[in-house]
Motif scaffolding. Structure first.
Motif, PDB file in Angstrom:
ATOM      1  N   ALA A 195       0.810  -1.217   0.000  1.00  0.00           N
ATOM      2  CA  ALA A 195       0.000   0.000   0.000  1.00  0.00           C
ATOM      3  C   ALA A 195       0.844   1.268   0.000  1.00  0.00           C
ATOM      4  O   ALA A 195       0.292   2.371   0.027  1.00  0.00           O
ATOM      5  N   ASP A 196       2.144   1.136  -0.033  1.00  0.00           N
ATOM      6  CA  ASP A 196       3.051   2.288  -0.029  1.00  0.00           C
ATOM      7  C   ASP A 196       2.723   3.198  -1.215  1.00  0.00           C
ATOM      8  O   ASP A 196       2.716   2.762  -2.360  1.00  0.00           O
ATOM      9  N   PRO A 197       2.447   4.480  -0.973  1.00  0.00           N
ATOM     10  CA  PRO A 197       2.123   5.398  -2.080  1.00  0.00           C
ATOM     11  C   PRO A 197       3.222   5.467  -3.136  1.00  0.00           C
ATOM     12  O   PRO A 197       2.930   5.674  -4.323  1.00  0.00           O
ATOM     13  N   GLY A 198       4.481   5.305  -2.716  1.00  0.00           N
ATOM     14  CA  GLY A 198       5.577   5.345  -3.683  1.00  0.00           C
ATOM     15  C   GLY A 198       5.462   4.252  -4.719  1.00  0.00           C
ATOM     16  O   GLY A 198       5.699   4.485  -5.924  1.00  0.00           O
ATOM     17  N   TRP A 199       5.097   3.038  -4.290  1.00  0.00           N
ATOM     18  CA  TRP A 199       4.902   1.942  -5.235  1.00  0.00           C
ATOM     19  C   TRP A 199       3.714   2.230  -6.146  1.00  0.00           C
ATOM     20  O   TRP A 199       3.760   1.973  -7.352  1.00  0.00           O
ATOM     21  N   GLN A 200       2.642   2.738  -5.562  1.00  0.00           N
ATOM     22  CA  GLN A 200       1.442   3.001  -6.361  1.00  0.00           C
ATOM     23  C   GLN A 200       1.699   4.056  -7.434  1.00  0.00           C
ATOM     24  O   GLN A 200       1.238   3.932  -8.568  1.00  0.00           O
ATOM     25  N   GLN A 201       2.455   5.090  -7.099  1.00  0.00           N
ATOM     26  CA  GLN A 201       2.786   6.117  -8.082  1.00  0.00           C
ATOM     27  C   GLN A 201       3.642   5.547  -9.211  1.00  0.00           C
ATOM     28  O   GLN A 201       3.457   5.891 -10.387  1.00  0.00           O
ATOM     29  N   LEU A 202       4.585   4.677  -8.843  1.00  0.00           N
ATOM     30  CA  LEU A 202       5.430   4.057  -9.861  1.00  0.00           C
ATOM     31  C   LEU A 202       4.600   3.180 -10.795  1.00  0.00           C
ATOM     32  O   LEU A 202       4.766   3.225 -12.032  1.00  0.00           O
ATOM     33  N   LEU A 203       3.707   2.392 -10.236  1.00  0.00           N
ATOM     34  CA  LEU A 203       2.862   1.529 -11.069  1.00  0.00           C
ATOM     35  C   LEU A 203       1.993   2.353 -12.016  1.00  0.00           C
ATOM     36  O   LEU A 203       1.788   1.969 -13.172  1.00  0.00           O
ATOM     37  N   GLU A 204       1.474   3.467 -11.538  1.00  0.00           N
ATOM     38  CA  GLU A 204       0.646   4.318 -12.399  1.00  0.00           C
ATOM     39  C   GLU A 204       1.448   4.828 -13.597  1.00  0.00           C
ATOM     40  O   GLU A 204       0.954   4.836 -14.740  1.00  0.00           O
ATOM     41  N   LEU A 205       2.682   5.247 -13.340  1.00  0.00           N
ATOM     42  CA  LEU A 205       3.527   5.721 -14.430  1.00  0.00           C
ATOM     43  C   LEU A 205       3.831   4.616 -15.427  1.00  0.00           C
ATOM     44  O   LEU A 205       3.782   4.814 -16.646  1.00  0.00           O
ATOM     45  N   LEU A 206       4.148   3.439 -14.919  1.00  0.00           N
ATOM     46  CA  LEU A 206       4.483   2.313 -15.792  1.00  0.00           C
ATOM     47  C   LEU A 206       3.280   1.882 -16.624  1.00  0.00           C
ATOM     48  O   LEU A 206       3.407   1.601 -17.818  1.00  0.00           O
ATOM     49  N   HIS A 207       2.125   1.814 -16.003  1.00  0.00           N
ATOM     50  CA  HIS A 207       0.930   1.434 -16.752  1.00  0.00           C
ATOM     51  C   HIS A 207       0.580   2.484 -17.810  1.00  0.00           C
ATOM     52  O   HIS A 207       0.058   2.149 -18.880  1.00  0.00           O
ATOM     53  N   ALA A 208       0.885   3.744 -17.511  1.00  0.00           N
ATOM     54  CA  ALA A 208       0.569   4.807 -18.463  1.00  0.00           C
ATOM     55  C   ALA A 208       1.522   4.815 -19.656  1.00  0.00           C
ATOM     56  O   ALA A 208       1.123   5.177 -20.767  1.00  0.00           O
ATOM     57  N   HIS A 209       2.768   4.396 -19.445  1.00  0.00           N
ATOM     58  CA  HIS A 209       3.784   4.540 -20.484  1.00  0.00           C
ATOM     59  C   HIS A 209       4.170   3.233 -21.187  1.00  0.00           C
ATOM     60  O   HIS A 209       4.780   3.284 -22.247  1.00  0.00           O
ATOM     61  N   SER A 210       3.852   2.072 -20.606  1.00  0.00           N
ATOM     62  CA  SER A 210       4.370   0.827 -21.182  1.00  0.00           C
ATOM     63  C   SER A 210       3.330  -0.281 -21.259  1.00  0.00           C
ATOM     64  O   SER A 210       3.005  -0.920 -20.246  1.00  0.00           O
ATOM     65  N   PRO A 211       2.814  -0.557 -22.445  1.00  0.00           N
ATOM     66  CA  PRO A 211       1.918  -1.716 -22.620  1.00  0.00           C
ATOM     67  C   PRO A 211       2.632  -3.029 -22.283  1.00  0.00           C
ATOM     68  O   PRO A 211       1.987  -3.974 -21.802  1.00  0.00           O
ATOM     69  N   GLU A 212       3.944  -3.099 -22.543  1.00  0.00           N
ATOM     70  CA  GLU A 212       4.695  -4.321 -22.236  1.00  0.00           C
ATOM     71  C   GLU A 212       4.701  -4.583 -20.743  1.00  0.00           C
ATOM     72  O   GLU A 212       4.552  -5.724 -20.303  1.00  0.00           O
TER      73      GLU A 212
END
Length: 296
Positions: A195-212
């Motif tokens: 639930a760490d916000p840092g992980w959640q922010q990273l996942l949001e960026l990755l999902h937004a930029h990388s379909p892979e």
């Protein structure tokens, strides 16, 4: 978490509170001293009263009973017992609750670690934070991978670069084979604090930029963070065979020193040639660099 571990944690929480109660005198909390007292510390009913909680409930807390405790209650107990920052952090950690008064401090790299990075030249080395953010690097690392400092701060992350940066996957070599294992390592690292916000922010960026990344993340694979051999491909110095070693830093939670040690003489020679290489500016499609942002 197993029931045995949960019980041990509750017992440790109760024992810690009791130890602090027994060292807190009535005078320390503004109460008049009494003549008859078996222990010098506060009684349970006194601490419960001062904390605004029931005596029975507080007794169960000290006894390690299976009760739910709130951040408000722990905060009140901390206030009455005058816990310092380390004691307060320990109390909330035992209760597995986030301290509402704790402001997360971003990891920082001190002079000693900076000196280690410099001493490792010409071997590339970097310090990676708990969310895989790049905190510091030596010049050899910048010459090898590129200058991530040209990107906005939130994009200076090894996982983001691996999936999103234009030249990163060419340098790291065998991208298709290594990417699934990298994502599996990240899922393992996240498990400790999902639930760490840092992980959640990273996942949001990755999902937004990388379909892979989105496709690999859906597999739910896990893998340990370990040392590994890599074959790097640098446009100017050629092929580099290296073993990537990780050493955890004791003064920073979750941060590690990563060193790209040469596997043969050819790699050592390539690292020497890196000394003459000007680090390339990194670029992520759709993301402006720091220089562009400053110029705007």
């Amino acid at each position: 978490m197993t029931q045995r571990v949960t019980d041990q944690r509750r017992q440790a929480l109760g024992e810690f509170i009791r130890s602090r109660r027994e060292r807190t005198t009535p005078e320390m909390v503004g109460m008049p001293p009494t003549l008859r007292r078996r222990t010098p510390g506060l009684r349970r009913e006194e601490l419960a009263l001062l904390s605004g909680i029931g005596v029975t409930w507080y007794t169960w807390l000290e006894q390690g009973r299976p009760i739910n405790v709130s951040t408000q209650v722990l905060g009140a107990i901390c206030r009455v017992l005058r816990l310092d920052a380390a004691e307060r952090a320990h109390l909330f950690a035992l209760a597995e609750l986030a301290d509402p008064q704790q402001t997360p401090q971003p990891p920082a790299v001190g002079p000693a670690v900076q000196a280690v990075l410099a001493a490792l030249e010409p071997v590339p080395a970097t310090v990676v934070g708990p969310h895989w953010e790049l905190l510091a690097s030596n010049r050899a690392y910048l010459a090898l991978t590129g200058d991530y400092r040209t990107l906005p701060c939130r994009y200076r992350n090894t996982l983001l670069l691996y999936f999103c940066e234009i030249g990163w996957r060419d340098i790291m070599g065998d991208w298709a084979a290594n990417a699934p294992r990298l994502v599996a390592k990240v899922r393992t690292a996240m498990a400790a604090d999902v639930a760490d916000p840092g992980w959640q922010q990273l996942l949001e960026l990755l999902h937004a930029h990388s379909p892979e990344f989105r496709e690999l993340w859906q597999r739910h694979d896990v893998a340990a963070i370990d040392s590994m051999h890599k074959v790097l491909h640098h446009e100017q110095v050629g092929v580099i065979r290296t073993e990537v070693l990780h050493s955890w830093l004791t003064d920073q939670r979750g941060a590690r020193l990563t060193v790209y040690t040469p596997s043969d003489e050819a790699a050592r020679s390539a690292y020497e040639r890196l000394c003459t290489v000007t680090p390339r500016a990194m670029r992520i499609p759709g993301v402006e660099t720091e220089s562009a942002l400053l110029a705007a």
